[in-house]
Write a protein that holds these residues in place. Structure first.
Motif, PDB file in Angstrom:
ATOM      1  N   MET A   1       8.096   4.563  -0.269  1.00 49.29           N
ATOM      2  CA  MET A   1       6.868   3.767  -0.192  1.00 49.29           C
ATOM      3  C   MET A   1       5.654   4.613  -0.572  1.00 49.29           C
ATOM      4  SD  MET A   1       7.255   1.071   2.940  1.00 49.29           S
ATOM      5  CE  MET A   1       7.878   2.163   4.181  1.00 49.29           C
ATOM      6  N   PHE A  40       5.624   4.851  -4.264  1.00 51.67           N
ATOM      7  CA  PHE A  40       5.171   3.583  -4.833  1.00 51.67           C
ATOM      8  C   PHE A  40       3.656   3.479  -4.768  1.00 51.67           C
ATOM      9  CE2 PHE A  40       3.772  -0.776  -4.253  1.00 51.67           C
ATOM     10  CZ  PHE A  40       4.337  -1.408  -5.346  1.00 51.67           C
ATOM     11  N   LEU A  41       3.085   3.803  -3.596  1.00 52.79           N
ATOM     12  CA  LEU A  41       1.636   3.707  -3.442  1.00 52.79           C
ATOM     13  C   LEU A  41       0.910   4.658  -4.381  1.00 52.79           C
ATOM     14  CD1 LEU A  41       1.419   3.400   0.429  1.00 52.79           C
ATOM     15  CD2 LEU A  41       0.850   1.630  -1.249  1.00 52.79           C
ATOM     16  N   VAL A  57      -0.590  -6.496  -2.299  1.00 52.84           N
ATOM     17  CA  VAL A  57       0.703  -5.803  -2.339  1.00 52.84           C
ATOM     18  C   VAL A  57       0.545  -4.401  -1.760  1.00 52.84           C
ATOM     19  CG1 VAL A  57       2.449  -4.801  -3.870  1.00 52.84           C
ATOM     20  CG2 VAL A  57       1.622  -7.112  -4.274  1.00 52.84           C
ATOM     21  N   ASN A  96       0.185  -4.548   1.992  1.00 50.82           N
ATOM     22  CA  ASN A  96       1.466  -4.854   2.638  1.00 50.82           C
ATOM     23  C   ASN A  96       2.358  -3.620   2.684  1.00 50.82           C
ATOM     24  OD1 ASN A  96       0.759  -7.501   3.116  1.00 50.82           O
ATOM     25  ND2 ASN A  96       1.817  -8.288   1.314  1.00 50.82           N
ATOM     26  N   VAL A  97       2.403  -2.856   1.605  1.00 51.36           N
ATOM     27  CA  VAL A  97       3.230  -1.647   1.561  1.00 51.36           C
ATOM     28  C   VAL A  97       2.666  -0.605   2.527  1.00 51.36           C
ATOM     29  CG1 VAL A  97       4.037   0.261   0.107  1.00 51.36           C
ATOM     30  CG2 VAL A  97       4.092  -2.071  -0.768  1.00 51.36           C
ATOM     31  N   LYS A  98       1.351  -0.460   2.575  1.00 51.04           N
ATOM     32  CA  LYS A  98       0.743   0.494   3.508  1.00 51.04           C
ATOM     33  C   LYS A  98       1.069   0.112   4.949  1.00 51.04           C
ATOM     34  CE  LYS A  98      -3.192   1.881   0.684  1.00 51.04           C
ATOM     35  NZ  LYS A  98      -4.656   1.800   0.516  1.00 51.04           N
ATOM     36  N   ARG A 124       4.675   0.928   5.581  1.00 51.70           N
ATOM     37  CA  ARG A 124       4.839   2.378   5.666  1.00 51.70           C
ATOM     38  C   ARG A 124       4.369   2.886   7.026  1.00 51.70           C
ATOM     39  NH1 ARG A 124       0.801   5.761   2.421  1.00 51.70           N
ATOM     40  NH2 ARG A 124      -0.348   5.014   4.187  1.00 51.70           N
TER      41      ARG A 124
END
Length: 69
Positions: A29, A32-33, A44, A47-49, A52
């Protein structure tokens, strides 16, 4: 009779496996970030943060539960 995917794993191997999978997920993750900064939509990325941060709390919780008492 039913299928038990953990039948061959010892009781101590399961938390260790979970911890390594959580660390792997955290690294993926973060990558990705770093890669998608500015290229993905803000929702998006948020949401990933959030996911994570949740994974990191899980990792921290596992580390605390393994600490010697």
């Amino acid at each position: 009779m039913f299928f038990n995917p953990f039948a061959m794993m010892s009781a101590s191997a399961i938390p260790q496996k979970r911890h390594s999978r959580l660390r792997e997920l955290d690294l993926r993750m973060q990558d990705f970030l770093t890669t998608k900064r500015g290229a993905a939509s803000g929702k998006v990325l948020e949401n990933v943060k959030s996911a994570r941060d949740h994974v990191r709390r899980e990792i921290q919780g596992n580390n605390l539960s393994r600490a010697p008492k």
